[in-house]
Design a protein around this motif. Sequence first.
Motif, mmCIF file in Angstrom:
data_model
loop_
_atom_site.group_PDB
_atom_site.id
_atom_site.type_symbol
_atom_site.label_atom_id
_atom_site.label_comp_id
_atom_site.label_asym_id
_atom_site.label_seq_id
_atom_site.Cartn_x
_atom_site.Cartn_y
_atom_site.Cartn_z
ATOM 1 N N VAL A 2 76.379 42.012 56.373
ATOM 2 C CA VAL A 2 75.584 40.993 55.678
ATOM 3 C C VAL A 2 76.457 39.787 55.343
ATOM 4 N N SER A 3 77.612 40.020 54.749
ATOM 5 C CA SER A 3 78.495 38.895 54.433
ATOM 6 C C SER A 3 79.050 38.261 55.701
ATOM 7 N N ALA A 4 79.270 39.059 56.744
ATOM 8 C CA ALA A 4 79.739 38.504 58.015
ATOM 9 C C ALA A 4 78.687 37.579 58.628
ATOM 10 N N ALA A 5 77.432 37.969 58.549
ATOM 11 C CA ALA A 5 76.344 37.128 59.061
ATOM 12 C C ALA A 5 76.262 35.814 58.277
ATOM 13 N N ARG A 6 76.337 35.927 56.981
ATOM 14 C CA ARG A 6 76.282 34.731 56.118
ATOM 15 C C ARG A 6 77.448 33.791 56.436
ATOM 16 N N ARG A 7 78.631 34.343 56.556
ATOM 17 C CA ARG A 7 79.825 33.548 56.863
ATOM 18 C C ARG A 7 79.696 32.884 58.239
ATOM 19 N N TYR A 8 79.202 33.632 59.220
ATOM 20 C CA TYR A 8 79.028 33.107 60.568
ATOM 21 C C TYR A 8 78.084 31.897 60.546
ATOM 22 N N VAL A 9 76.953 32.049 59.892
ATOM 23 C CA VAL A 9 75.973 30.958 59.833
ATOM 24 C C VAL A 9 76.569 29.739 59.125
ATOM 25 N N CYS A 10 77.219 29.950 58.008
ATOM 26 C CA CYS A 10 77.810 28.821 57.262
ATOM 27 C C CYS A 10 78.899 28.120 58.085
ATOM 28 N N ASP A 11 79.695 28.891 58.821
ATOM 29 C CA ASP A 11 80.729 28.291 59.671
ATOM 30 C C ASP A 11 80.110 27.447 60.780
ATOM 31 N N ARG A 12 79.047 27.950 61.421
ATOM 32 C CA ARG A 12 78.400 27.171 62.478
ATOM 33 C C ARG A 12 77.771 25.901 61.903
ATOM 34 N N LEU A 13 77.142 26.021 60.739
ATOM 35 C CA LEU A 13 76.516 24.837 60.137
ATOM 36 C C LEU A 13 77.561 23.778 59.802
ATOM 37 N N ALA A 14 78.718 24.217 59.350
ATOM 38 C CA ALA A 14 79.807 23.271 59.069
ATOM 39 C C ALA A 14 80.251 22.586 60.362
ATOM 40 N N GLU A 15 80.373 23.365 61.450
ATOM 41 C CA GLU A 15 80.737 22.789 62.747
ATOM 42 C C GLU A 15 79.706 21.768 63.213
ATOM 43 N N TRP A 16 78.447 22.001 62.853
ATOM 44 C CA TRP A 16 77.377 21.112 63.276
ATOM 45 C C TRP A 16 77.176 19.945 62.316
ATOM 46 N N GLY A 17 78.017 19.865 61.285
ATOM 47 C CA GLY A 17 78.015 18.696 60.421
ATOM 48 C C GLY A 17 77.416 18.855 59.037
ATOM 49 N N LEU A 18 76.986 20.048 58.668
ATOM 50 C CA LEU A 18 76.424 20.229 57.330
ATOM 51 C C LEU A 18 77.559 20.322 56.317
ATOM 52 N N PRO A 19 77.596 19.422 55.334
ATOM 53 C CA PRO A 19 78.658 19.469 54.325
ATOM 54 C C PRO A 19 78.575 20.756 53.491
ATOM 55 N N SER A 20 79.723 21.233 53.042
ATOM 56 C CA SER A 20 79.766 22.474 52.265
ATOM 57 C C SER A 20 79.062 22.349 50.919
ATOM 58 N N ASP A 21 78.821 21.116 50.454
ATOM 59 C CA ASP A 21 78.127 20.919 49.182
ATOM 60 C C ASP A 21 76.664 20.513 49.374
ATOM 61 N N ALA A 22 76.142 20.638 50.588
ATOM 62 C CA ALA A 22 74.741 20.279 50.853
ATOM 63 C C ALA A 22 73.817 21.217 50.078
ATOM 64 N N PRO A 23 72.807 20.670 49.401
ATOM 65 C CA PRO A 23 71.887 21.522 48.634
ATOM 66 C C PRO A 23 71.201 22.588 49.490
ATOM 67 N N ALA A 24 70.918 22.292 50.737
ATOM 68 C CA ALA A 24 70.228 23.250 51.602
ATOM 69 C C ALA A 24 71.079 24.480 51.898
ATOM 70 N N LEU A 25 72.385 24.359 51.771
ATOM 71 C CA LEU A 25 73.265 25.469 52.130
ATOM 72 C C LEU A 25 73.050 26.692 51.232
ATOM 73 N N ASP A 26 72.780 26.480 49.963
ATOM 74 C CA ASP A 26 72.514 27.614 49.070
ATOM 75 C C ASP A 26 71.270 28.380 49.513
ATOM 76 N N SER A 27 70.218 27.645 49.875
ATOM 77 C CA SER A 27 68.999 28.303 50.356
ATOM 78 C C SER A 27 69.259 29.056 51.646
ATOM 79 N N VAL A 28 69.998 28.442 52.564
ATOM 80 C CA VAL A 28 70.298 29.100 53.839
ATOM 81 C C VAL A 28 71.114 30.363 53.599
ATOM 82 N N ARG A 29 72.091 30.305 52.715
ATOM 83 C CA ARG A 29 72.901 31.510 52.405
ATOM 84 C C ARG A 29 72.011 32.650 51.906
ATOM 85 N N LEU A 30 71.119 32.332 50.985
ATOM 86 C CA LEU A 30 70.239 33.354 50.418
ATOM 87 C C LEU A 30 69.287 33.899 51.479
ATOM 88 N N ILE A 31 68.740 33.024 52.303
ATOM 89 C CA ILE A 31 67.817 33.460 53.355
ATOM 90 C C ILE A 31 68.532 34.372 54.344
#
Length: 178
Positions: free
Chosen positions: A18-47
Amino acid sequence: MADLQEAVVTLPSAPASVSAARRYVCDRLAEWGLPSDAPALDSVRLIVSELATNAVLHTCGRSPEFTVLMRLEHSERLHIGVRDRHPRWPRLQPADEPGEACPLADFDLDPCALDPGDLDPGAGYGGDPGAGGREDGGRGMVIVGHLADESGGALRITPTEEGGKTVWIVLPWTVRVL
Protein backbone atom coordinates in the motif's frame (compact mmCIF):
# COMPACT_ATOMS: atom_id res chain seq x y z
CA MET A 1 5.43 17.13 -22.14
CA ALA A 2 4.18 14.39 -24.44
CA ASP A 3 0.48 14.08 -25.24
CA LEU A 4 0.38 10.84 -23.29
CA GLN A 5 2.33 9.83 -20.20
CA GLU A 6 1.85 6.33 -18.80
CA ALA A 7 3.21 4.40 -15.85
CA VAL A 8 2.45 0.93 -14.49
CA VAL A 9 3.64 -1.02 -11.49
CA THR A 10 2.57 -4.46 -10.25
CA LEU A 11 2.92 -5.18 -6.55
CA PRO A 12 2.25 -8.21 -4.32
CA SER A 13 -1.05 -8.19 -2.43
CA ALA A 14 0.65 -7.50 0.89
CA PRO A 15 0.14 -4.67 3.40
CA ALA A 16 3.58 -3.16 2.66
CA SER A 17 2.51 -2.69 -0.96
CA VAL A 18 0.00 0.00 0.00
CA SER A 19 2.73 2.48 0.91
CA ALA A 20 4.76 1.34 -2.10
CA ALA A 21 1.81 2.08 -4.40
CA ARG A 22 1.30 5.50 -2.82
CA ARG A 23 5.01 6.32 -3.13
CA TYR A 24 5.09 5.14 -6.75
CA VAL A 25 2.14 7.34 -7.72
CA CYS A 26 3.53 10.40 -5.92
CA ASP A 27 6.95 9.91 -7.56
CA ARG A 28 5.40 9.70 -11.04
CA LEU A 29 3.25 12.77 -10.40
CA ALA A 30 6.34 14.70 -9.33
CA GLU A 31 8.10 13.60 -12.55
CA TRP A 32 5.10 14.83 -14.50
CA GLY A 33 5.28 18.24 -12.85
CA LEU A 34 2.92 18.13 -9.87
CA PRO A 35 4.49 20.13 -7.02
CA SER A 36 4.86 18.30 -3.70
CA ASP A 37 2.71 20.98 -2.02
CA ALA A 38 -0.15 20.79 -4.56
CA PRO A 39 -3.52 20.55 -2.77
CA ALA A 40 -4.62 17.70 -5.05
CA LEU A 41 -1.74 15.52 -3.87
CA ASP A 42 -3.33 14.86 -0.48
CA SER A 43 -6.52 13.62 -2.15
CA VAL A 44 -4.55 11.45 -4.57
CA ARG A 45 -2.54 9.93 -1.70
CA LEU A 46 -5.72 9.05 0.19
CA ILE A 47 -7.43 7.66 -2.92
CA VAL A 48 -4.45 5.48 -3.87
CA SER A 49 -4.14 4.27 -0.28
CA GLU A 50 -7.80 3.28 -0.18
CA LEU A 51 -7.79 1.55 -3.56
CA ALA A 52 -4.54 -0.33 -2.84
CA THR A 53 -5.78 -1.31 0.64
CA ASN A 54 -8.98 -2.67 -0.92
CA ALA A 55 -6.92 -4.68 -3.41
CA VAL A 56 -4.90 -6.19 -0.56
CA LEU A 57 -7.67 -6.77 2.02
CA HIS A 58 -10.71 -7.70 -0.01
CA THR A 59 -9.40 -10.06 -2.66
CA CYS A 60 -9.29 -13.00 -0.24
CA GLY A 61 -6.14 -14.49 -1.74
CA ARG A 62 -7.70 -14.68 -5.21
CA SER A 63 -5.43 -11.93 -6.49
CA PRO A 64 -1.82 -12.47 -5.36
CA GLU A 65 -0.86 -9.12 -6.85
CA PHE A 66 -2.42 -5.86 -7.95
CA THR A 67 -1.44 -3.33 -10.57
CA VAL A 68 -1.43 0.46 -10.36
CA LEU A 69 -1.95 2.12 -13.73
CA MET A 70 -1.45 5.82 -14.43
CA ARG A 71 -2.19 7.81 -17.55
CA LEU A 72 -1.94 11.55 -18.15
CA GLU A 73 -3.73 12.54 -21.35
CA HIS A 74 -2.86 15.77 -23.17
CA SER A 75 -1.95 17.38 -19.85
CA GLU A 76 -5.69 17.59 -19.13
CA ARG A 77 -6.86 14.43 -17.39
CA LEU A 78 -5.10 12.15 -14.96
CA HIS A 79 -6.29 8.54 -14.75
CA ILE A 80 -5.19 6.34 -11.85
CA GLY A 81 -6.43 2.77 -11.68
CA VAL A 82 -5.91 -0.17 -9.35
CA ARG A 83 -6.49 -3.55 -10.97
CA ASP A 84 -6.86 -6.92 -9.29
CA ARG A 85 -8.00 -10.36 -10.41
CA HIS A 86 -10.83 -10.83 -7.93
CA PRO A 87 -14.22 -10.98 -9.66
CA ARG A 88 -16.13 -9.27 -6.84
CA TRP A 89 -16.72 -5.58 -7.37
CA PRO A 90 -16.59 -3.06 -4.52
CA ARG A 91 -19.89 -2.01 -3.10
CA LEU A 92 -20.94 1.15 -1.44
CA GLN A 93 -21.93 1.19 2.19
CA PRO A 94 -25.69 1.67 2.46
CA ALA A 95 -26.91 4.91 3.99
CA ASP A 96 -26.68 5.09 7.77
CA GLU A 97 -29.94 6.94 8.24
CA PRO A 98 -33.37 6.08 6.82
CA GLY A 99 -34.03 8.28 3.82
CA GLU A 100 -30.33 9.04 3.31
CA ALA A 101 -29.33 8.11 -0.21
CA CYS A 102 -26.36 5.92 -0.96
CA PRO A 103 -24.58 7.90 -3.69
CA LEU A 104 -24.37 5.02 -6.19
CA ALA A 105 -25.81 7.22 -8.94
CA ASP A 106 -22.79 9.52 -8.57
CA PHE A 107 -20.40 6.81 -9.74
CA ASP A 108 -19.69 5.87 -13.33
CA LEU A 109 -20.04 2.10 -13.07
CA ASP A 110 -19.85 -0.05 -16.17
CA PRO A 111 -23.46 -1.34 -16.33
CA CYS A 112 -22.45 -4.45 -18.28
CA ALA A 113 -20.30 -5.75 -15.44
CA LEU A 114 -22.17 -4.58 -12.36
CA ASP A 115 -23.57 -7.49 -10.42
CA PRO A 116 -26.47 -6.31 -8.24
CA GLY A 117 -25.35 -8.85 -5.60
CA ASP A 118 -22.22 -6.77 -5.12
CA LEU A 119 -24.37 -4.02 -3.65
CA ASP A 120 -25.86 -6.36 -1.08
CA PRO A 121 -24.51 -5.80 2.46
CA GLY A 122 -23.97 -9.56 2.76
CA ALA A 123 -22.09 -9.89 -0.52
CA GLY A 124 -18.76 -10.63 1.16
CA TYR A 125 -16.81 -7.61 -0.13
CA GLY A 126 -17.36 -5.52 2.95
CA GLY A 127 -20.57 -5.16 4.92
CA ASP A 128 -21.26 -8.44 6.65
CA PRO A 129 -18.49 -9.67 8.97
CA GLY A 130 -19.85 -13.19 8.71
CA ALA A 131 -19.42 -13.12 4.92
CA GLY A 132 -15.76 -12.17 5.00
CA GLY A 133 -16.31 -8.43 5.14
CA ARG A 134 -16.21 -5.84 7.89
CA GLU A 135 -19.03 -3.77 9.29
CA ASP A 136 -17.37 -0.60 8.04
CA GLY A 137 -16.86 -2.06 4.53
CA GLY A 138 -17.93 0.07 1.60
CA ARG A 139 -17.41 3.48 3.15
CA GLY A 140 -13.92 3.80 1.68
CA MET A 141 -15.33 3.74 -1.84
CA VAL A 142 -17.76 6.48 -0.89
CA ILE A 143 -14.81 8.55 0.37
CA VAL A 144 -12.89 7.87 -2.86
CA GLY A 145 -15.91 8.92 -4.91
CA HIS A 146 -16.41 12.10 -2.94
CA LEU A 147 -12.71 13.03 -3.16
CA ALA A 148 -12.76 12.48 -6.92
CA ASP A 149 -15.96 14.51 -7.21
CA GLU A 150 -14.59 17.37 -5.08
CA SER A 151 -11.60 17.52 -7.40
CA GLY A 152 -13.83 17.72 -10.47
CA GLY A 153 -13.22 14.11 -11.39
CA ALA A 154 -15.02 10.79 -11.38
CA LEU A 155 -14.81 7.21 -10.11
CA ARG A 156 -15.19 4.39 -12.62
CA ILE A 157 -15.03 0.62 -12.38
CA THR A 158 -14.31 -1.50 -15.44
CA PRO A 159 -14.02 -5.26 -15.93
CA THR A 160 -10.78 -6.89 -17.01
CA GLU A 161 -10.47 -9.65 -19.59
CA GLU A 162 -9.23 -11.98 -16.84
CA GLY A 163 -12.46 -11.58 -14.85
CA GLY A 164 -11.22 -9.02 -12.33
CA LYS A 165 -11.75 -5.28 -12.32
CA THR A 166 -9.96 -1.96 -12.40
CA VAL A 167 -11.14 0.83 -10.13
CA TRP A 168 -10.28 4.15 -11.80
CA ILE A 169 -10.29 7.72 -10.71
CA VAL A 170 -10.15 10.40 -13.36
CA LEU A 171 -9.09 13.87 -12.26
CA PRO A 172 -8.49 17.13 -14.08
CA TRP A 173 -4.78 17.91 -14.41
CA THR A 174 -4.24 21.46 -13.20
CA VAL A 175 -0.48 21.74 -13.62
CA ARG A 176 0.63 24.19 -16.28
CA VAL A 177 2.92 22.65 -18.84
CA LEU A 178 5.93 24.85 -19.66
